[in-house]
Enzyme design. Structure first.
Site, PDB file in Angstrom:
ATOM      1  N   TYR A 162      78.087  38.799 -83.569  1.00 55.74           N
ATOM      2  CA  TYR A 162      77.330  38.853 -82.309  1.00 55.74           C
ATOM      3  C   TYR A 162      77.868  39.986 -81.433  1.00 55.74           C
ATOM      4  CZ  TYR A 162      75.866  37.686 -77.583  1.00 55.74           C
ATOM      5  OH  TYR A 162      75.360  37.758 -76.303  1.00 55.74           O
ATOM      6  N   SER A 189      77.276  42.197 -73.624  1.00 54.69           N
ATOM      7  CA  SER A 189      78.034  40.950 -73.511  1.00 54.69           C
ATOM      8  C   SER A 189      79.521  41.225 -73.340  1.00 54.69           C
ATOM      9  CB  SER A 189      77.821  40.117 -74.780  1.00 54.69           C
ATOM     10  OG  SER A 189      78.758  39.070 -74.875  1.00 54.69           O
TER      11      SER A 189
END
Length: 326
Positions: A154, A129
């Site tokens: 995350y 990501s």
């Protein structure tokens, strides 16, 4: 004979679109998903309904954290290529429910790596990501930048995935490619993403929340560009580097950050309704900007995403109106 490809997170946004594209090309696709309720399960089921129309699709309803289920899937179907897209997504939710991210993104990914170790595959491609870049000032974000300061759990789990994949590539000779996705949007998208939430609120006549008073930049990347990027990479496992490691990371982003307020204005114009706006300060875990350097992708695959936000949002709104009968 067409290859067998295991796609985890097949009922998810990117997993569904990738599976759909590969099924049309005749690949045998094994879809793996736990169908969790992080967002509307009916949307995941609607995606699966489309995939289940293909004879060359097989769905496994199981959790990546279940090592036994992962191993049985590998032993039964012997995938040639694995695309790990399953993950607990969302920056803000990682602040509320950190354990979900450890179970899915760390334990689940470990189970995938172990399965690839004991059931050798031609190529492991996995989702990372843009969040791994944190709040760094230097732009555009390069895969060679230091990414040791994630500002959400995350992001930390995605950075951990990259480290874990490198170690397995080094120790067990698993050819592995990590893909840092930049703010993916489009039809059948994730309702927890800002553009989807904005659309829901605009149609409902409710105010949209605009953080940091709208002073944010995002490298919005249309889903078809993401799928094309993955399709280009799948048949091309990394060549061994000077240490003999077959490991690579790419950014997949539009290489053109948009101001958040411009993005919202484009969405308003396409829908034909002006949004009611509530301006708020920056949220914990959010980053000010994302901006992908895609020179490596361009050099190795002669490809870079280039769908404009006008084109991409027009397609999204058309789908939204049809799907939700607006």
């Amino acid at each position: 004979m067409k290859k067998t490809i295991l796609i985890t997170g097949a009922a998810g946004f990117i997993g569904f679109h990738l599976a759909n594209a590969l099924l049309k090309k005749g690949f045998l696709i094994i879809g793996y998903d736990n169908l969790n309720d992080y967002y509307d399960v009916n949307l995941k089921k609607a995606r699966l309904d489309i995939l289940n129309q293909f004879d060359n699709f097989k769905f496994i309803h199981a959790d990546l954290a279940d090592g036994k289920a992962v191993n049985e899937t590998f032993k039964t179907y012997r995938p040639d290529i694995v695309v790990n897209l399953a993950a607990q997504a969302g920056v803000r939710y990682s602040i509320e429910n950190p354990k979900a991210y450890i179970d899915s993104n760390i334990v689940g990914f470990f189970n995938i790596l172990e399965a690839c170790r004991h059931n050798p595959v031609e190529h492991l491609v996995y989702a990372s990501s843009s969040s791994v870049y944190g709040n760094q000032q230097k732009t555009p974000f390069s895969v060679n930048d230091n990414v040791d300061r994630p500002i959400s759990l995350y992001a930390a789990t995605k950075k951990s995935n990259e480290l874990m994949a490198f170690t397995y590539a080094h120790l067990y000779k698993i050819p592995a490619t990590g893909l840092r996705f930049f703010t993916v949007y489009g039809p059948f998208g994730r309702p927890d993403m800002a553009y989807f939430g904005f659309t829901n609120k605009i149609f409902a006549g409710e105010p949209i929340k605009i953080f940091n008073n709208g002073d944010m930049l995002r490298d919005f990347t249309y889903i078809d560009d993401i799928v094309t990027g993955i399709e280009n990479i799948l048949p091309c496992p990394p060549e061994a580097d000077e240490n003999g490691d077959r490991y690579k990371i790419y950014n997949i982003g539009n290489n053109k950050p948009e101001e958040l307020l411009t993005f919202i204005e484009t969405l308003e114009n396409i829908i034909g309704i002006e949004a009611k706006k509530e301006y708020l300060p920056m949220q914990p875990g959010d980053v000010y900007q994302t901006y992908a350097d895609v020179s490596e992708l361009e050099k190795n695959f002669n490809f870079k995403p280039q769908t404009s936000i006008m084109e991409g949002l027009t397609r999204f709104v058309k789908w939204y109106r049809e799907f939700y009968h607006k």
